[in-house]
Design a protein around this motif. Structure first.
Motif, mmCIF file in Angstrom:
data_model
loop_
_atom_site.group_PDB
_atom_site.id
_atom_site.type_symbol
_atom_site.label_atom_id
_atom_site.label_comp_id
_atom_site.label_asym_id
_atom_site.label_seq_id
_atom_site.Cartn_x
_atom_site.Cartn_y
_atom_site.Cartn_z
ATOM 1 N N ASP A 24 0.854 -1.191 0.000
ATOM 2 C CA ASP A 24 0.000 0.000 0.000
ATOM 3 C C ASP A 24 0.889 1.240 0.000
ATOM 4 N N ILE B 156 1.497 -4.905 8.392
ATOM 5 C CA ILE B 156 0.246 -4.748 7.668
ATOM 6 C C ILE B 156 -0.652 -5.950 7.933
ATOM 7 N N LEU C 209 -3.281 -8.379 5.954
ATOM 8 C CA LEU C 209 -3.667 -8.741 4.588
ATOM 9 C C LEU C 209 -4.898 -9.623 4.612
ATOM 10 N N SER D 52 -5.702 -5.059 1.715
ATOM 11 C CA SER D 52 -4.815 -4.718 2.835
ATOM 12 C C SER D 52 -5.485 -3.740 3.783
#
Length: 465
Positions: free
Chosen positions: A9, A266, A268, A293
């Motif tokens: 991202d 992150i 996912l 995400s």
């Protein structure tokens, strides 16, 4: 693990030009790694979890058995030393529908509640099981199961998501006699997020979206897995998702489910894009997994061009009709594995030449961090938000047809000796390049911006150590 900047991202990106975000589908084995080969198994459904504990791979999976004696999701267990070749241990815990105790059934919830070893008949129970590792709840609850039940029997008073607990992942004790998330629909995926110390869930529901009742994915969260927030939409199919239908009113996209997992900095998800081909009947179609995400488990973003993160097999192949991954990502030092259910039929059980419907479990692999990359065709440039550096800067990148150079800056002023032109060019492919400059100094421990020049190359992640 050191904090990584992942280019999935734009969270860490200050500015960029000349770069395209590329989805990299997993490399699949040509054959299933687990098939229905026991008398008590039928169409294998992933519907569960794969974990690696030490050197042992553990799999909790489902098999949907339908015959004149039984109609249920069996809760089955397997192990592997390499993640490819699996064996099914004799647990000797619950009888199958033939009265046989010599099997790998690890839980029959109705039998557990009625204090009998015999299986129930004509009931679908404990659908879409998630096995979560939760030692913080106490040694008797090292593992928490979240599964959906339809409440066709006295197993539960009404539909919803139920809990169970285990010390070892094999012997289970019942959770509350009521669903901790009542109602909704039967495909839910859950995780325990060690980073944020919270349970996260994605549950399926139906929402009216642009004139169609669509399967949709909603997020919810909990501190203890007992009290959950009101589920709210995570992402919904937009007009881009429906564009494959080319205006045909009988065709539209739904989101069947969305397994989620923590990946370094992150969260996912593998959203299941169910492309319906029979209009409001909403029964037939193909399922394509796509990557999404989030930074907080609530607000979700689409990634790249939305192409499948695991591609369906060729027509007639064992995973031609749908791919769904389950709660089953294994992250190792240099490789990611995703275990998935592949089926040779569409959702309405249509096969190419009317062959029997079959489901099996396969595996797809990626080099570490390489779900998604930023790629330049010629010159690309990337500027990242400020971070306080450590001693060494690393980058996961493929520059075997070009080069990459990196510079460090403070308030737009180049750090002496650490400019882009001072950087030794990266001209090869590696999961872990160490950035070097023409200086013996170490970067100052002040907030610095990183600027990256990319020529005909692709970058995947970057981190300090």
């Amino acid at each position: 693990m050191d904090y990584k900047i992942l280019f999935i991202d734009n969270h860490e990106i200050y500015s960029s030009s000349g770069l395209t975000r590329i989805i990299h589908p997993g490399t699949k084995l040509d054959y299933p790694i687990l098939k229905a080969d026991k008398p008590w198994e039928s169409i294998n459904q992933m519907g569960g979890t794969v974990r690696k504990e030490g050197e042992l791979y553990r799999m909790w999976y489902d098999s949907w058995v339908v015959n004149d004696k039984h109609n249920a999701y069996s809760s089955l267990y397997a192990e592997s030393n390499d993640g490819i070749t699996w064996y099914k241990p004799n647990l000797n815990m619950y009888k199958d529908f033939n009265g046989n105790l010599n099997n790998n059934i690890y839980l029959n919830r109705i039998s557990l509640r009625s204090n009998t070893l015999s299986p129930p008949q004509n009931v679908e129970q404990d659908h879409n099981k998630n096995i979560l590792y939760t030692p913080h709840l106490g040694k008797e609850k090292n593992y928490t199961m979240v599964a959906y039940d339809y409440a066709y029997t006295d197993y539960g008073a009404y539909d919803g998501y139920y809990l169970a607990y285990s010390k070892d992942g094999i012997s289970w004790q019942d959770g509350p006699q009521y669903p901790v998330i009542p109602g909704h629909a039967d495909v839910g995926w859950f995780m325990y997020d060690d980073t944020d110390t919270i349970f996260r869930g994605i549950v399926k529901s139906y929402l009216n979206i642009r004139g169609y009742s669509r399967r949709s994915v909603l997020w919810t969260e909990s501190k203890d897995a007992l009290e959950w927030t009101l589920p709210k939409p995570a992402i919904i199919p937009d007009q881009i998702d429906d564009s494959w239908a080319e205006g045909n009113p009988e065709r539209f996209s739904q989101f069947y489910g969305m397994p989620i997992f923590r990946y370094n900095s992150i969260i996912l998800g593998f959203v299941e894009d169910f492309r319906t081909t029979d209009g409001h009947r909403s029964r037939d179609g193909f399922t394509y997994p796509q990557l999404v995400s989030s930074r907080d488990g609530r607000k979700w973003e689409r990634v790249g061009d939305r192409s499948p993160i695991i591609e369906l097999g060729q027509a007639g192949h064992w995973d031609w009709g749908s791919i769904t991954i389950g709660n089953s990502i294994i992250i190792e030092k240099e490789e990611i594995k995703a275990y998935y259910t592949g089926r040779n039929d569409t959702h309405a059980h249509t096969t190419i030449n009317n062959e029997p419907v079959k489901g099996a479990i396969g595996v797809a692999k990626w080099p570490i961090d390489r779900f998604v990359g930023l790629k330049s065709q010629e010159f690309g440039f990337l500027e990242l938000n400020e971070l306080i550096p450590k001693n060494r800067l690393h980058i996961n990148a493929n520059a075997n047809k070009g080069y990459i150079q990196i510079g460090l800056y403070n308030q737009e002023k180049e750090i002496e000796g650490f400019g882009i032109e001072d950087c030794l060019k990266i001209t090869s492919d590696s999961l872990d390049h160490i950035i070097k400059w023409n200086t013996a100094l170490t970067p100052p421990k002040i907030p610095l911006k990183i600027k990256i020049s990319v020529y005909n190359a692709e970058i995947f992640s970057l981190w300090w150590s």
